[in-house]
Scaffold this motif. Structure first.
Motif, PDB file in Angstrom:
ATOM      1  N   LEU A  78      20.966  -8.636  29.430  1.00  0.00           N
ATOM      2  CA  LEU A  78      22.129  -8.964  30.266  1.00  0.00           C
ATOM      3  C   LEU A  78      22.139 -10.458  30.592  1.00  0.00           C
ATOM      4  CD1 LEU A  78      22.071  -5.966  32.768  1.00  0.00           C
ATOM      5  CD2 LEU A  78      23.815  -6.387  31.028  1.00  0.00           C
ATOM      6  N   PHE A  79      20.972 -11.011  30.914  1.00  0.00           N
ATOM      7  CA  PHE A  79      20.852 -12.431  31.247  1.00  0.00           C
ATOM      8  C   PHE A  79      21.292 -13.301  30.070  1.00  0.00           C
ATOM      9  CE2 PHE A  79      18.079 -16.270  31.356  1.00  0.00           C
ATOM     10  CZ  PHE A  79      18.620 -16.866  32.484  1.00  0.00           C
ATOM     11  N   ARG A  80      20.817 -12.975  28.872  1.00  0.00           N
ATOM     12  CA  ARG A  80      21.187 -13.749  27.672  1.00  0.00           C
ATOM     13  C   ARG A  80      22.688 -13.706  27.427  1.00  0.00           C
ATOM     14  NH1 ARG A  80      16.391 -11.560  25.598  1.00  0.00           N
ATOM     15  NH2 ARG A  80      17.529  -9.824  24.670  1.00  0.00           N
ATOM     16  N   ARG A  81      23.315 -12.557  27.729  1.00  0.00           N
ATOM     17  CA  ARG A  81      24.755 -12.400  27.489  1.00  0.00           C
ATOM     18  C   ARG A  81      25.600 -12.876  28.669  1.00  0.00           C
ATOM     19  NH1 ARG A  81      23.671  -6.599  25.978  1.00  0.00           N
ATOM     20  NH2 ARG A  81      25.045  -6.189  27.730  1.00  0.00           N
ATOM     21  N   GLY A  82      24.967 -13.269  29.787  1.00  0.00           N
ATOM     22  CA  GLY A  82      25.712 -13.723  30.955  1.00  0.00           C
ATOM     23  C   GLY A  82      26.392 -12.602  31.709  1.00  0.00           C
ATOM     24  N   GLU A  83      25.891 -11.371  31.549  1.00  0.00           N
ATOM     25  CA  GLU A  83      26.455 -10.227  32.253  1.00  0.00           C
ATOM     26  C   GLU A  83      25.642  -9.954  33.516  1.00  0.00           C
ATOM     27  OE1 GLU A  83      27.120  -6.884  29.658  1.00  0.00           O
ATOM     28  OE2 GLU A  83      27.850  -8.193  28.067  1.00  0.00           O
ATOM     29  N   HIS A  84      26.292  -9.362  34.510  1.00  0.00           N
ATOM     30  CA  HIS A  84      25.663  -9.261  35.825  1.00  0.00           C
ATOM     31  C   HIS A  84      25.318  -7.858  36.292  1.00  0.00           C
ATOM     32  CE1 HIS A  84      26.316 -13.501  36.175  1.00  0.00           C
ATOM     33  NE2 HIS A  84      27.573 -13.316  35.841  1.00  0.00           N
ATOM     34  N   PHE A  85      25.688  -6.819  35.528  1.00  0.00           N
ATOM     35  CA  PHE A  85      25.363  -5.458  35.939  1.00  0.00           C
ATOM     36  C   PHE A  85      25.165  -4.573  34.724  1.00  0.00           C
ATOM     37  CE2 PHE A  85      26.614  -1.091  37.000  1.00  0.00           C
ATOM     38  CZ  PHE A  85      25.641  -0.816  37.956  1.00  0.00           C
ATOM     39  N   GLY A  86      24.158  -3.703  34.812  1.00  0.00           N
ATOM     40  CA  GLY A  86      23.924  -2.769  33.725  1.00  0.00           C
ATOM     41  C   GLY A  86      23.435  -1.428  34.229  1.00  0.00           C
ATOM     42  N   LEU A  87      23.812  -0.386  33.521  1.00  0.00           N
ATOM     43  CA  LEU A  87      23.322   0.975  33.750  1.00  0.00           C
ATOM     44  C   LEU A  87      22.482   1.354  32.540  1.00  0.00           C
ATOM     45  CD1 LEU A  87      26.551   2.849  34.920  1.00  0.00           C
ATOM     46  CD2 LEU A  87      24.531   2.385  36.315  1.00  0.00           C
ATOM     47  N   ALA A  88      21.395   2.068  32.765  1.00  0.00           N
ATOM     48  CA  ALA A  88      20.585   2.523  31.640  1.00  0.00           C
ATOM     49  C   ALA A  88      19.897   3.830  32.001  1.00  0.00           C
ATOM     50  CB  ALA A  88      19.546   1.476  31.284  1.00  0.00           C
ATOM     51  N   GLY A  89      19.856   4.723  31.018  1.00  0.00           N
ATOM     52  CA  GLY A  89      19.162   5.985  31.190  1.00  0.00           C
ATOM     53  C   GLY A  89      19.976   7.081  31.833  1.00  0.00           C
ATOM     54  N   TRP A  90      21.195   6.784  32.199  1.00  0.00           N
ATOM     55  CA  TRP A  90      22.041   7.768  32.866  1.00  0.00           C
ATOM     56  C   TRP A  90      22.780   8.600  31.832  1.00  0.00           C
ATOM     57  CZ3 TRP A  90      21.620   8.450  37.974  1.00  0.00           C
ATOM     58  CH2 TRP A  90      21.004   7.431  38.699  1.00  0.00           C
ATOM     59  N   THR A  91      22.927   9.880  32.109  1.00  0.00           N
ATOM     60  CA  THR A  91      23.723  10.753  31.263  1.00  0.00           C
ATOM     61  C   THR A  91      25.110  10.841  31.863  1.00  0.00           C
ATOM     62  OG1 THR A  91      21.778  12.028  30.680  1.00  0.00           O
ATOM     63  CG2 THR A  91      23.915  13.071  30.297  1.00  0.00           C
ATOM     64  N   VAL A  92      26.096  10.427  31.094  1.00  0.00           N
ATOM     65  CA  VAL A  92      27.471  10.475  31.578  1.00  0.00           C
ATOM     66  C   VAL A  92      28.055  11.836  31.192  1.00  0.00           C
ATOM     67  CG1 VAL A  92      29.764   9.433  31.446  1.00  0.00           C
ATOM     68  CG2 VAL A  92      27.727   7.991  31.343  1.00  0.00           C
ATOM     69  N   THR A  93      28.477  12.579  32.203  1.00  0.00           N
ATOM     70  CA  THR A  93      29.109  13.870  31.959  1.00  0.00           C
ATOM     71  C   THR A  93      30.616  13.696  32.081  1.00  0.00           C
ATOM     72  OG1 THR A  93      29.064  14.493  34.292  1.00  0.00           O
ATOM     73  CG2 THR A  93      27.113  15.061  32.969  1.00  0.00           C
ATOM     74  N   ALA A  94      31.336  14.684  31.601  1.00  0.00           N
ATOM     75  CA  ALA A  94      32.800  14.634  31.718  1.00  0.00           C
ATOM     76  C   ALA A  94      33.204  14.530  33.178  1.00  0.00           C
ATOM     77  CB  ALA A  94      33.421  15.861  31.054  1.00  0.00           C
TER      78      ALA A  94
END
Length: 157
Positions: A131-147
């Motif tokens: 995220l830092f390299r891309r200049g992005e400020h928020f990330g989610l990881a490991g979450w399962t997105v349900t409908a």
């Protein structure tokens, strides 16, 4: 059920195009993997104070509030572990020379090119660095997105 999460502070310490990583040891969490200098907040501690304390405890450098700036936040759900919210701070100036100040918890300290982070890096750290390299400020990881959760998010937003 009440939600709980670890609150971590992680330091992206840069020297030119390099970033400092520490190899974890004897901690019970991701031992043997590379990680940013980091730790959990202490009770009653604000994010910046926690980052300044962790930098001193782990790598022996002095930071002030003016030396650090928020880089990004990662909300991470590791498999079968407690959820973590990581506040990644960036610093490119500090006082002192970084050294392994916790040899009982760290087996190596090394500078790596930002674009050549080792494959054996804690996933949480890799996400924040990406995220830092891309200049992005928020990330989610490991979450399962349900409908249902996607629908609820779209109704809110």
């Amino acid at each position: 059920m009440q939600y709980t999460s670890f609150v971590d502070v992680l330091l992206i310490l840069t020297r030119g195009d390099e970033v400092l990583l520490a190899r974890r040891a004897n901690t019970g969490y991701s031992d043997g993997l590379w990680n940013l200098p980091s730790g959990k907040l202490d009770a009653g501690e604000d994010l910046e104070a926690g980052m300044i304390r962790e930098a001193w405890e782990e790598i022996g450098i002095e930071l002030s509030r003016k030396d650090i700036r928020m880089a990004n936040v990662v909300h991470y759900q590791p498999p079968d572990e407690q959820t973590r919210i990581g506040f990644f701070f960036h610093a490119d100036s500090w006082s002192g020379e970084p050294f392994n100040a916790e040899p009982d918890k760290c087996s190596d300290l090394r500078w790596f090119a930002r674009d050549e982070i080792p494959a054996d890096t804690v996933p949480y750290t890799s996400i924040g660095l990406d995220l830092f390299r891309r200049g992005e400020h928020f990330g989610l990881a490991g979450w399962t997105v349900t409908a249902e959760s996607a629908r609820n998010a779209s109704e809110i937003g």
